[in-house]
Design a protein around this motif. Structure first.
Motif, PDB file in Angstrom:
ATOM      1  N   ALA A  19       0.788  -1.230   0.000  1.00  0.00           N
ATOM      2  CA  ALA A  19       0.000   0.000   0.000  1.00  0.00           C
ATOM      3  C   ALA A  19       0.820   1.279   0.000  1.00  0.00           C
ATOM      4  O   ALA A  19       0.423   2.256  -0.609  1.00  0.00           O
ATOM      5  N   HIS A  20       1.954   1.311   0.631  1.00  0.00           N
ATOM      6  CA  HIS A  20       2.678   2.581   0.781  1.00  0.00           C
ATOM      7  C   HIS A  20       3.941   2.665  -0.070  1.00  0.00           C
ATOM      8  O   HIS A  20       4.714   3.596   0.081  1.00  0.00           O
ATOM      9  N   HIS A  21       4.159   1.747  -0.969  1.00  0.00           N
ATOM     10  CA  HIS A  21       5.310   1.764  -1.864  1.00  0.00           C
ATOM     11  C   HIS A  21       4.845   2.167  -3.262  1.00  0.00           C
ATOM     12  O   HIS A  21       4.785   1.358  -4.187  1.00  0.00           O
ATOM     13  N   LEU A  22       4.519   3.440  -3.407  1.00  0.00           N
ATOM     14  CA  LEU A  22       3.894   3.917  -4.633  1.00  0.00           C
ATOM     15  C   LEU A  22       4.833   3.908  -5.833  1.00  0.00           C
ATOM     16  O   LEU A  22       4.390   3.694  -6.961  1.00  0.00           O
ATOM     17  N   GLU A  23       6.119   4.121  -5.618  1.00  0.00           N
ATOM     18  CA  GLU A  23       7.068   4.067  -6.735  1.00  0.00           C
ATOM     19  C   GLU A  23       7.192   2.642  -7.273  1.00  0.00           C
ATOM     20  O   GLU A  23       7.328   2.427  -8.472  1.00  0.00           O
ATOM     21  N   VAL A  24       7.125   1.654  -6.385  1.00  0.00           N
ATOM     22  CA  VAL A  24       7.148   0.251  -6.808  1.00  0.00           C
ATOM     23  C   VAL A  24       5.878  -0.057  -7.599  1.00  0.00           C
ATOM     24  O   VAL A  24       5.926  -0.707  -8.647  1.00  0.00           O
ATOM     25  N   LEU A  25       4.742   0.409  -7.115  1.00  0.00           N
ATOM     26  CA  LEU A  25       3.480   0.220  -7.825  1.00  0.00           C
ATOM     27  C   LEU A  25       3.543   0.832  -9.214  1.00  0.00           C
ATOM     28  O   LEU A  25       3.143   0.212 -10.201  1.00  0.00           O
ATOM     29  N   LYS A  26       4.064   2.063  -9.298  1.00  0.00           N
ATOM     30  CA  LYS A  26       4.145   2.746 -10.591  1.00  0.00           C
ATOM     31  C   LYS A  26       5.009   1.947 -11.564  1.00  0.00           C
ATOM     32  O   LYS A  26       4.604   1.717 -12.709  1.00  0.00           O
ATOM     33  N   GLY A  39      -5.288  -3.761 -17.129  1.00  0.00           N
ATOM     34  CA  GLY A  39      -5.619  -3.042 -15.908  1.00  0.00           C
ATOM     35  C   GLY A  39      -5.139  -3.833 -14.719  1.00  0.00           C
ATOM     36  O   GLY A  39      -4.480  -4.858 -14.866  1.00  0.00           O
ATOM     37  N   GLU A  40      -5.439  -3.352 -13.532  1.00  0.00           N
ATOM     38  CA  GLU A  40      -5.103  -4.078 -12.312  1.00  0.00           C
ATOM     39  C   GLU A  40      -5.943  -3.547 -11.164  1.00  0.00           C
ATOM     40  O   GLU A  40      -6.430  -2.422 -11.212  1.00  0.00           O
ATOM     41  N   PRO A  41      -6.145  -4.353 -10.147  1.00  0.00           N
ATOM     42  CA  PRO A  41      -6.955  -3.916  -9.008  1.00  0.00           C
ATOM     43  C   PRO A  41      -6.187  -2.935  -8.131  1.00  0.00           C
ATOM     44  O   PRO A  41      -4.966  -3.016  -8.026  1.00  0.00           O
ATOM     45  N   ALA A  42      -6.892  -2.012  -7.545  1.00  0.00           N
ATOM     46  CA  ALA A  42      -6.300  -1.081  -6.586  1.00  0.00           C
ATOM     47  C   ALA A  42      -6.569  -1.636  -5.185  1.00  0.00           C
ATOM     48  O   ALA A  42      -7.716  -1.839  -4.805  1.00  0.00           O
ATOM     49  N   LEU A  43      -5.506  -1.880  -4.460  1.00  0.00           N
ATOM     50  CA  LEU A  43      -5.650  -2.426  -3.108  1.00  0.00           C
ATOM     51  C   LEU A  43      -5.773  -1.337  -2.053  1.00  0.00           C
ATOM     52  O   LEU A  43      -6.074  -1.628  -0.905  1.00  0.00           O
ATOM     53  N   HIS A  44      -5.517  -0.103  -2.443  1.00  0.00           N
ATOM     54  CA  HIS A  44      -5.562   1.014  -1.507  1.00  0.00           C
ATOM     55  C   HIS A  44      -5.976   2.255  -2.304  1.00  0.00           C
ATOM     56  O   HIS A  44      -5.626   2.376  -3.480  1.00  0.00           O
ATOM     57  N   SER A  46      -4.807   5.101  -2.477  1.00  0.00           N
ATOM     58  CA  SER A  46      -3.663   5.826  -3.032  1.00  0.00           C
ATOM     59  C   SER A  46      -3.182   5.226  -4.350  1.00  0.00           C
ATOM     60  O   SER A  46      -2.404   5.843  -5.069  1.00  0.00           O
ATOM     61  N   HIS A  47      -3.645   4.050  -4.701  1.00  0.00           N
ATOM     62  CA  HIS A  47      -3.237   3.381  -5.936  1.00  0.00           C
ATOM     63  C   HIS A  47      -4.039   3.849  -7.149  1.00  0.00           C
ATOM     64  O   HIS A  47      -3.585   3.709  -8.278  1.00  0.00           O
ATOM     65  N   ILE A  48      -5.219   4.390  -6.922  1.00  0.00           N
ATOM     66  CA  ILE A  48      -6.148   4.680  -8.012  1.00  0.00           C
ATOM     67  C   ILE A  48      -5.566   5.637  -9.045  1.00  0.00           C
ATOM     68  O   ILE A  48      -5.622   5.377 -10.249  1.00  0.00           O
TER      69      ILE A  48
END
Length: 77
Positions: A19-26, A39-44, A46-48
């Motif tokens: 949830a809090h590793h936004l650079e990894v998500l990006k 696409g992919e699911p947003a788990l938090h 902040s991911h949207i």
């Protein structure tokens, strides 16, 4: 990805985000899109924004598919 395609379903990216590793998500979202994920699911919440920005079609993609739609429509007449 191949299984989803064989079943006629869009493939989606991984759900392994923290949830809090936004650079990894990006980075993961960009890599998944390059692998033809849809696409992919947003788990938090902040991911949207990151996921939406990654999978939003580019202006070039929109123009391409509009052209394809117009071409298909021209064959109906």
């Amino acid at each position: 990805m191949m299984t989803a395609g064989a079943a006629g379903q869009p493939s989606i990216g991984s759900m392994g985000q923290m949830a809090h590793h936004l650079e990894v998500l990006k980075a993961a979202s960009i890599a998944d899109r390059q692998l033809a994920m849809r696409g992919e699911p947003a788990l938090h919440p902040s991911h949207i924004e990151i996921i939406g920005r990654t999978y939003r079609p580019t202006d070039e993609e929109v123009a391409f598919y509009r052209g394809m739609t117009e071409l298909a429509e021209s064959f109906k007449n």
